[in-house]
Design a protein around this motif. Structure first.
Motif, mmCIF file in Angstrom:
data_model
loop_
_atom_site.group_PDB
_atom_site.id
_atom_site.type_symbol
_atom_site.label_atom_id
_atom_site.label_comp_id
_atom_site.label_asym_id
_atom_site.label_seq_id
_atom_site.Cartn_x
_atom_site.Cartn_y
_atom_site.Cartn_z
ATOM 1 N N GLU A 743 0.725 -1.260 0.017
ATOM 2 C CA GLU A 743 -0.024 -0.091 0.109
ATOM 3 C C GLU A 743 0.784 1.388 -0.083
ATOM 4 O OE1 GLU A 743 -2.358 -0.161 3.386
ATOM 5 O OE2 GLU A 743 -3.528 -2.097 2.713
ATOM 6 N N GLU A 744 2.164 1.142 0.630
ATOM 7 C CA GLU A 744 2.810 2.461 0.712
ATOM 8 C C GLU A 744 4.271 1.953 0.494
ATOM 9 O OE1 GLU A 744 2.486 4.906 4.230
ATOM 10 O OE2 GLU A 744 0.482 4.446 4.596
ATOM 11 N N ILE A 745 5.177 2.853 -0.245
ATOM 12 C CA ILE A 745 6.312 2.965 -0.352
ATOM 13 C C ILE A 745 6.958 4.477 -0.152
ATOM 14 C CG2 ILE A 745 8.145 2.581 -2.082
ATOM 15 C CD1 ILE A 745 6.624 1.142 -3.742
ATOM 16 N N HIS A 746 8.030 4.373 0.748
ATOM 17 C CA HIS A 746 8.760 5.456 1.205
ATOM 18 C C HIS A 746 10.017 5.360 0.657
ATOM 19 C CE1 HIS A 746 5.921 5.384 4.858
ATOM 20 N NE2 HIS A 746 5.162 5.713 3.725
ATOM 21 N N LYS A 768 -1.151 2.860 -2.580
ATOM 22 C CA LYS A 768 -2.176 4.112 -2.667
ATOM 23 C C LYS A 768 -1.159 5.267 -2.446
ATOM 24 C CE LYS A 768 -6.149 2.212 -2.387
ATOM 25 N NZ LYS A 768 -5.646 0.686 -2.818
ATOM 26 N N LEU A 769 0.123 5.136 -1.813
ATOM 27 C CA LEU A 769 0.907 6.272 -1.391
ATOM 28 C C LEU A 769 2.446 6.119 -1.834
ATOM 29 C CD1 LEU A 769 1.369 9.063 -0.140
ATOM 30 C CD2 LEU A 769 1.257 7.987 2.032
ATOM 31 N N VAL A 770 3.253 6.878 -2.334
ATOM 32 C CA VAL A 770 4.517 6.947 -2.600
ATOM 33 C C VAL A 770 5.084 8.141 -1.970
ATOM 34 C CG1 VAL A 770 6.272 6.853 -4.012
ATOM 35 C CG2 VAL A 770 4.562 5.337 -4.335
ATOM 36 N N TRP A 780 7.716 8.236 -11.360
ATOM 37 C CA TRP A 780 6.080 7.697 -10.932
ATOM 38 C C TRP A 780 5.044 8.232 -11.811
ATOM 39 C CZ3 TRP A 780 5.326 3.311 -8.017
ATOM 40 C CH2 TRP A 780 6.546 3.011 -7.038
ATOM 41 N N GLU A 781 5.306 9.129 -12.747
ATOM 42 C CA GLU A 781 4.638 9.955 -13.513
ATOM 43 C C GLU A 781 3.915 8.672 -14.493
ATOM 44 O OE1 GLU A 781 3.358 12.781 -13.160
ATOM 45 O OE2 GLU A 781 4.375 12.939 -11.548
ATOM 46 N N ASN A 789 -5.251 5.323 -8.653
ATOM 47 C CA ASN A 789 -5.652 5.939 -7.051
ATOM 48 C C ASN A 789 -4.364 6.078 -6.465
ATOM 49 O OD1 ASN A 789 -8.552 5.579 -7.474
ATOM 50 N ND2 ASN A 789 -8.278 3.417 -6.986
ATOM 51 N N LEU A 790 -3.209 6.327 -7.091
ATOM 52 C CA LEU A 790 -2.026 6.458 -6.681
ATOM 53 C C LEU A 790 -1.824 7.928 -6.117
ATOM 54 C CD1 LEU A 790 0.915 5.309 -5.483
ATOM 55 C CD2 LEU A 790 1.661 5.529 -7.928
ATOM 56 N N GLU A 791 -1.360 8.294 -4.892
ATOM 57 C CA GLU A 791 -0.917 9.438 -4.534
ATOM 58 C C GLU A 791 0.745 9.567 -4.508
ATOM 59 O OE1 GLU A 791 -1.214 12.777 -1.059
ATOM 60 O OE2 GLU A 791 -2.181 11.020 -0.884
ATOM 61 N N VAL A 792 1.468 10.242 -5.183
ATOM 62 C CA VAL A 792 2.850 10.584 -5.270
ATOM 63 C C VAL A 792 3.177 11.716 -4.277
ATOM 64 C CG1 VAL A 792 5.071 10.567 -6.535
ATOM 65 C CG2 VAL A 792 3.425 9.013 -7.268
ATOM 66 N N LYS A 793 3.539 11.645 -3.341
ATOM 67 C CA LYS A 793 4.012 12.962 -2.262
ATOM 68 C C LYS A 793 5.400 13.073 -2.264
ATOM 69 C CE LYS A 793 3.113 14.535 2.244
ATOM 70 N NZ LYS A 793 2.415 14.162 3.469
#
Length: 807
Positions: A743-746, A768-770, A780-781, A789-793
């Motif tokens: 669900e998440e990658i940091h 859902k979140l990077v 990630w573009e 549904n992916l959010e790249v922060k």
């Protein structure tokens, strides 16, 4: 030297080329005019890349870092010098112009594609800081995580301008000063010296030679000398005695440079005059500033800090209670009574203001009425403690809040309290598990009411997925005294929270009685100093659920009575000494049926399972700054048999961890594996894929780790992968798309990850979140076009890397 291959050689050759080129422009003859256009282009390009080359040269020399990729550029530069030097040759033809043009293009291409130049400089600047801080971290590793840097002052202060000016005048106008700053506890002495240490004029005079050391009640001369020596030198000798420590410290301070020295010894107690006198060195431009609750003799200048007057006190109360002067509906008379009750003491005003923040008018009026007959003179600490006790009365309905506050007294004075340790304690004592972040909510209440300070070392700390391993709490010593005072009501054996501070081998009289009676405590804290010789009495503690052991000795044995603590659930062992301590009697834990959590700090563990030690109920183990190279070796039984229910492992700042032990991959029930700030870790075992129940895998700041094994794709239940600040990881696993529940990658700060993401990344349907940096966000573009549904922060930049240092 290795650096000459990269930075120094590049800088030298580049400088030679530029000099030759400039000389050529001055002297070029008519026969060379045909080459003047390409020479102008070459000169223009060299001028553009000149600052880049200078940065690379400087940084590579600092890093002593072999730069293989600059070899081709060095060769091009040498060739450019050779070609330019041939311009006097009368037989040059058009092929020479072509060769010079190709060389120009090659140099430009190198900086456009191979570095790229600006990004290369950014990386090197970060690596410079990381390299320096890693070295400092290694040199500080044998310390208690504390440095001698002056802590920052509070954001808001009042009434300190005049005292600050007086102290500045003394320090700026004289070469040598011995200054005493005295006032009762809670009057703002430490705040004032923090402001002084960060004053620009003071920093301009003393530069980096301002040293701040909290002393407190136990004035341990050798510990203070070792702490200072460790900070000014990479190597600390083994002091043989107090006298030896002082002599070597004097020599060390005398060698640190020509700038004046300012040593701040904070909170020296009465009775320490003899030890204090030894720090008054006869060194040119050496200044010492001491804060104390009592007036001490032998100083050239003494300043008495007074409590705040009513105007300043009212301003501080308004600020602490978040009152707007214009919109406040609190009666003025109520505010006056509370200000009068606080006696002008900043600590009391901050605490009562924090406790009354957002409370209704009725609460203010009630407190004001209760204090209306108070006429504190505040000539003693007991007066202020009585005031602070009154401030807690408004929180009696918040029983858990008050209990959590009192738990802070379980940790030594002037030491940072790890938030993770508090979370472990409160999960059992108050059932504040991490579900809903209840433990952190209580900690925030304590901090917002100014009963402690919550410090986050990273900008993103605590904001994501309950990661608090690098957060800590500090507390004013009087507030700690208040927590202990509140905990120590009633007979020792009847208390729910029993805090024992042992000096030398002098045990409390109640625990040396022949007819030992069981204690009633659920929380037992035992703190010992460097003179303790592990001579324990037979304490009977059948109800203890949390045991906190604080010590400073080089060797430490678990108390023998531990094996009778049948109800023990949490064990926290912390070494506050300078050197890692060998922990003995670990096998005593074998007999504890309900032990769920173990946290060890700065201890050396020969082998957890050699005895073997069977920890059938253990669910979580945390190892901080420990020597664990042998901890998981020489196992006589399967690790999975020794810890069959282990679900979480935390390993932080363990510098001897080079390879993750393969045996840990047999802990099948493991759900959380956190390995952070282990800068020597270079390899993960291919068996990592056996951890099929793993849900959280953090590898933050493991700077030598170059890759994730492909077998990581076997972690089918993994929800979070964190490789933030893993500077050496070059690519993600090819089949990362098989992590179907991720669900998440940091991945903030993965500076070496410069390639496109694997095509299989588009299969991460649950992602859902990077969280990453701006450069990695570009990769990630195209993925976002598939994973809608992916959010790249993009994480906030934090390149000072102070997080590399333990507190």
């Amino acid at each position: 030297m290795a650096s000459l291959v990269g930075g120094a050689a590049l800088g030298a050759v580049f400088g030679e080329v530029v000099n030759v080129l400039h000389d050529t422009f001055k002297s070029v003859g008519s026969d060379a005019l045909m080459f003047k256009s390409i020479l102008k282009s070459l000169k223009h390009n060299l001028d553009l890349i000149d600052p880049v080359v200078k940065d690379i040269t400087r940084l590579n020399e600092i890093l002593d870092h072999r730069e293989e990729e600059t070899k081709s550029l060095i060769e091009d530069m040498r060739k450019a010098k050779e070609l330019i030097g041939m311009l006097d040759n009368q037989e040059l033809d058009s092929s020479f112009e072509k060769e010079l043009a190709e060389l120009n293009e090659s140099i430009v291409t190198f900086f456009q594609l191979h570095i790229p130049a600006q990004n290369r400089r950014d990386i090197l600047q970060i690596l410079e800081k990381q390299n320096f801080l890693c070295k400092r971290m290694e040199s500080l590793a044998i310390k208690s995580g504390a440095t001698c840097v002056v802590p920052p002052p509070p954001d808001f202060t009042v009434g300190m301008d005049l005292p600050l000016m007086v102290l500045k005048t003394q320090l700026l106008n004289k070469k040598r000063q011995q200054i005493l700053l005295t006032a009762p506890g809670g009057c703002g002495k430490t705040t004032l010296v923090k402001m002084l240490g960060h004053d620009q004029e003071i920093k301009g005079k003393f530069k980096d030679n301002i040293f701040f050391v909290p002393v407190s009640k136990n004035f341990n001369l050798m510990v203070i000398a070792r702490r200072l020596y460790q900070y000014i030198s990479d190597q600390v000798p083994e002091f043989q005695s107090d006298e030896d420590a002082i002599n070597q410290l004097r020599e060390g301070l005398a060698k640190i440079g020509s700038n004046p020295i300012l040593l701040i010894l904070d909170d020296v107690w009465s009775g320490s005059e003899f030890r204090l006198k030894k720090f008054k060195f006869d060194i040119p431009n050496y200044n010492i500033l001491v804060t104390s609750r009592t007036a001490l003799p032998g100083f050239s200048f003494t300043y008495y800090l007074n409590p705040l007057n009513d105007d300043y006190a009212t301003m501080l109360l308004h600020h602490s209670a978040s009152l707007q002067h214009e919109s406040s509906n609190i009666p003025v008379e109520a505010i006056k009574k509370i200000v009068r009750g606080c006696g002008g003491f900043p600590l009391a005003l901050e605490v009562i203001g924090g406790l009354l923040d957002e409370n209704p008018v009725e609460a203010w009026c009630s407190i004001a009425e209760n204090w209306s007959n108070s006429h504190y003179i505040f000539n003693s600490n007991s007066d202020l403690l009585d005031c602070l006790r009154k401030s807690l009365e408004i929180s009696d309905h918040e029983v858990i809040f008050k209990e959590c506050f009192m738990d802070l007294g379980s940790f030594p004075e002037d030491q940072r309290i790890p938030v993770a340790a508090l979370v472990d304690m409160w999960a059992e004592l108050h059932k504040l598990d991490e579900v809903g972040n209840k433990a952190i909510d209580n900690l925030h209440k304590i901090a917002t009411r100014n009963l402690a300070n919550l410090v986050r070392k990273r900008k993103d700390a605590g904001k994501i997925n309950k990661y608090h391993n690098e957060d800590y709490v500090t507390q004013h010593d009087l507030l700690r005294e208040l927590a202990i005072f509140e905990s120590c009501q009633g007979p020792e054996r009847q208390r729910q929270r029993l805090i024992m501070a042992i000096s030398g081998n002098t045990l409390p009289s109640w625990c040396t009685e022949q007819n030992q009676q069981p204690i009633n405590a659920r929380l037992l804290t035992i703190s010992t100093d460097e003179l303790f010789s592990s001579t324990w009495s037979n304490i009977q503690a059948p109800k203890v659920e949390v045991l906190v052991l604080n010590f400073q000795t080089k060797n430490y044995s678990l108390p023998k009575f531990v094996d009778t603590m049948d109800n023990l659930k949490v064990l926290i062992i912390t070494n506050y000494g300078f050197f890692p301590t060998e922990l003995r009697n670990f096998q005593l834990l074998n007999s504890l049926p309900d032990l769920k959590t173990i946290r060890l700090e700065k201890v050396s563990i020969p082998s957890l399972f050699k005895a073997p030690v069977l920890l059938k109920s253990l669910k979580k183990i945390s190892l901080f700054m420990c020597n664990i190279g042998q901890a998981f070796g020489n196992c006589t039984i399967q690790v999975s048999d020794a810890v069959p229910n282990l679900m979480e492992i935390n390993i932080d700042y363990c510098n001897d961890l080079v390879e993750l032990p393969v045996v840990l991959c047999d802990v099948i029930l493991l759900k959380t594996l956190i390995i952070t700030n282990c800068h020597q870790l270079s390899t993960l075992p291919k068996e990592i894929g056996k951890l099929v129940n793993l849900e959280v895998f953090r590898l933050r700041s493991c700077t030598d780790l170059s890759e994730l094994p492909e077998s990581i794709t076997g972690l089918k239940n993994l929800k979070l992968l964190d490789i933030s600040d893993c500077l050496s990881i070059r690519h993600l696993p090819k089949e990362i798309g098989e992590l179907c529940k991720l669900e998440e990658i940091h991945m903030k700060g993965c500076l070496s990850l410069c390639n496109e993401l694997p095509p299989s990344t588009t299969n991460l349907e649950q992602l859902k979140l990077v969280i990453c940096d701006e450069e990695r966000a570009k990769f990630w573009e195209p993925i976002k076009e598939v994973l809608t549904n992916l959010e790249v922060k993009v994480a906030e930049k934090d390149i000072n890397l102070t997080w590399l240092l333990k507190p």
